[in-house]
Design an enzyme around this catalytic site. Structure first.
Site, short mmCIF file in Angstrom:
data_model
loop_
_atom_site.label_atom_id
_atom_site.label_comp_id
_atom_site.label_asym_id
_atom_site.label_seq_id
_atom_site.Cartn_x
_atom_site.Cartn_y
_atom_site.Cartn_z
N GLU A 1 1.20 -1.04 -0.09
CA GLU A 1 -0.19 -0.14 0.21
C GLU A 1 1.03 1.39 -0.14
O GLU A 1 1.84 1.22 0.41
CB GLU A 1 -0.77 -0.23 1.68
CG GLU A 1 -2.45 -0.25 1.32
CD GLU A 1 -2.91 0.67 0.58
OE1 GLU A 1 -3.34 1.37 -0.40
OE2 GLU A 1 -4.50 -1.09 0.30
N ASN B 1 -10.57 4.49 0.94
CA ASN B 1 -9.67 4.52 0.48
C ASN B 1 -9.69 5.67 -0.95
O ASN B 1 -10.36 6.29 -1.11
CB ASN B 1 -9.86 3.76 -0.53
CG ASN B 1 -8.74 1.98 -0.19
OD1 ASN B 1 -7.47 1.98 -0.12
ND2 ASN B 1 -9.45 0.78 0.60
N ASP C 1 -9.88 0.64 -5.54
CA ASP C 1 -9.06 0.56 -3.88
C ASP C 1 -8.06 1.98 -3.84
O ASP C 1 -8.62 3.30 -4.06
CB ASP C 1 -8.25 -0.33 -4.03
CG ASP C 1 -7.60 -0.72 -2.55
OD1 ASP C 1 -7.11 -0.25 -1.60
OD2 ASP C 1 -7.50 -2.34 -2.83
#
Length: 300
Positions: free
Chosen positions: A22, A160, A212
């Site tokens: 991430e 997100n 995302d």
């Protein structure tokens, strides 16, 4: 709309595989890419000129991070926000100090996606780690040096896709939980750091993948990972799907522009079944044909 084949112009960088890769951040001064592996409590750095990678263990899971003007970093972790010194290759462990404690609504929560706005304020969302609960206890926080950490938006499940338009006056936020799958746009007051006029920018329930992590390019278009579908989608500022690029993993997690000309799109991913998805958890680089914007730094 153009669809690009999964193997066309896409390069895997390094040989690392993350549990959940991430928050990729391109550090222009170092000409290096940083990102975090959330469940493995690891921060990664990759130098494309040498092909060398470095990693550091963290005391808590870090969901996202931002560069600071003093050369250090701000990391959003499990118990709050932490400042660190620079991550120097060869250094055993970073020096961390907590600058803001966050009391979550329930146990089993952590920070997830986040970044700085164009003015240097840091934004990050929290989530309940057990996504099967579909618990909307997540909040979006704003942090700056003068006011500390402030909850701004609530009732989020899996926040997100946080990003800002080139002029900073539009803020984007997604909720990637299967029961939501929405991307919102907000008017953003650059003087006060206040979002308003929340509206649906993209409803991804009819599109491949859950929304995302995301990035905005120099043309103001919004790039977002289609988790579970192995695609990266580009939307115009009007919310129209412009193109979709296939990547060789099912769960791309977040994308970021980098490289000397900011014309490389880096994509992190989530590790799944080795048998079904042998490159899952890897990080990829591709040339999307557009340039990105420098990642804003935290302003103290």
């Amino acid at each position: 709309m153009n669809a690009v084949a999964a193997t066309m112009g896409i390069e895997r960088i390094g040989n690392m595989r993350c549990g959940v890769g991430e928050s990729p951040v391109w550090h222009g001064g170092e000409r290096a890419l940083y990102w975090t592996d959330i469940p493995n409590r690891t921060l990664w750095r990759w130098d494309p000129s040498s092909g060398q990678s470095s990693s550091w263990q963290l005391p808590e899971m870090a969901g996202c991070m931002a560069m600071a003007a003093d050369g250090g970093w701000l990391l959003a972790m499990e118990s709050g926000l932490f400042r660190s010194t620079a991550f120097v290759p060869g250094m055993v462990a970073p020096l961390l100090r907590r600058v803001a404690k966050v009391t979550h609504a329930r146990e089993g929560m952590r920070f997830n996606d986040g970044r700085c706005d164009r003015q240097g304020r840091f934004w990050a969302g929290t989530m309940v780690m057990d996504m099967s609960r579909a618990a909307d206890d997540g909040q979006l926080y704003r942090y700056d040096f003068s006011d500390g950490v402030t909850p701004v938006l609530s009732s989020l499940i899996t926040p997100n896709g946080l990003a800002f338009s080139p002029d900073g006056r539009t803020m984007y936020l997604s909720d990637s939980h299967p029961t939501r799958q929405l991307v919102w746009a907000f008017n953003y007051d650059i003087d006060t750091g206040t979002p308003s006029n929340q509206r649906v920018f993209v409803d991804m329930t009819a599109l491949p993948g859950r929304p995302d992590g995301a990035a905005v390019d120099a043309e103001g278009c919004y790039w977002i990972c289609g988790n579970d579908a192995g695609q990266i989608h580009r939307f115009t500022p009007a919310g129209k799907l412009d193109r979709s690029i296939a990547v060789p993993v099912a769960k791309p997690a977040m994308c970021a522009f980098g490289g000397e000309k900011l014309d490389t799109l880096y994509v992190t991913s989530i590790r799944t079944s080795d048998a079904e998805d042998p490159m899952s958890g890897a990080v990829f680089a591709l040339q999307p044909g557009v340039q990105g914007l420098p990642e804003p730094m935290l302003k103290d």
